[in-house]
Design a protein around this motif. Structure first.
Motif, short mmCIF file in Angstrom:
data_model
loop_
_atom_site.label_atom_id
_atom_site.label_comp_id
_atom_site.label_asym_id
_atom_site.label_seq_id
_atom_site.Cartn_x
_atom_site.Cartn_y
_atom_site.Cartn_z
N VAL A 58 51.52 41.64 53.24
CA VAL A 58 50.67 42.26 52.22
C VAL A 58 51.42 43.43 51.57
CG1 VAL A 58 48.56 43.60 51.84
CG2 VAL A 58 48.48 41.50 53.20
N GLU A 68 46.04 40.12 45.08
CA GLU A 68 45.78 39.91 46.51
C GLU A 68 45.81 38.44 46.92
OE1 GLU A 68 41.09 39.91 47.43
OE2 GLU A 68 41.91 41.83 46.82
N TYR A 69 45.59 37.51 45.99
CA TYR A 69 45.56 36.10 46.36
C TYR A 69 46.91 35.60 46.87
CZ TYR A 69 45.71 31.08 46.18
OH TYR A 69 45.91 29.78 46.52
N TYR A 72 47.00 36.47 50.41
CA TYR A 72 45.74 36.05 51.05
C TYR A 72 45.76 34.57 51.42
CZ TYR A 72 40.76 35.12 51.65
OH TYR A 72 39.55 34.72 52.14
N GLU A 75 46.35 34.10 55.04
CA GLU A 75 45.57 34.90 55.98
C GLU A 75 44.98 34.06 57.12
OE1 GLU A 75 42.27 38.44 55.87
OE2 GLU A 75 42.01 36.79 54.45
#
Length: 81
Positions: A58, A68-69, A72, A75
């Motif tokens: 991140v 953020e995708y 992400y 994740e």
């Protein structure tokens, strides 16, 4: 990723070969492209990671101005055990 193969159903690429290609992309072509490729390979191979690794990814994504995708998407690979 050492014992994995990318695209095992059609002319697979051994994990170590994929890692070398990513390292070359980061060092010789473009760090942004290399990191995106790295994230994609993690997702395709479902490579488990720790919370700490994810947090580092991140941070790298933030330095590359990713939304953020981008990070992400991996994740769900965090190992909680």
């Amino acid at each position: 990723m050492e014992d994995r193969t990318v695209s095992p159903h059609w002319q697979g690429i051994a994990g170590p070969t994929a890692v070398r290609a990513i390292e070359e992309a980061v060092g010789q072509v473009d760090p942004d492209l290399g990191f995106r490729l790295f994230l994609r390979v993690l997702a395709v191979l479902s490579v488990p990671m720790t919370e700490e690794q994810y947090t580092r990814y991140v941070g790298i994504g933030a330095r590359l101005d990713y939304c953020e995708y981008h990070v992400y998407q991996v994740e769900d690979l965090i190992s909680h055990g």
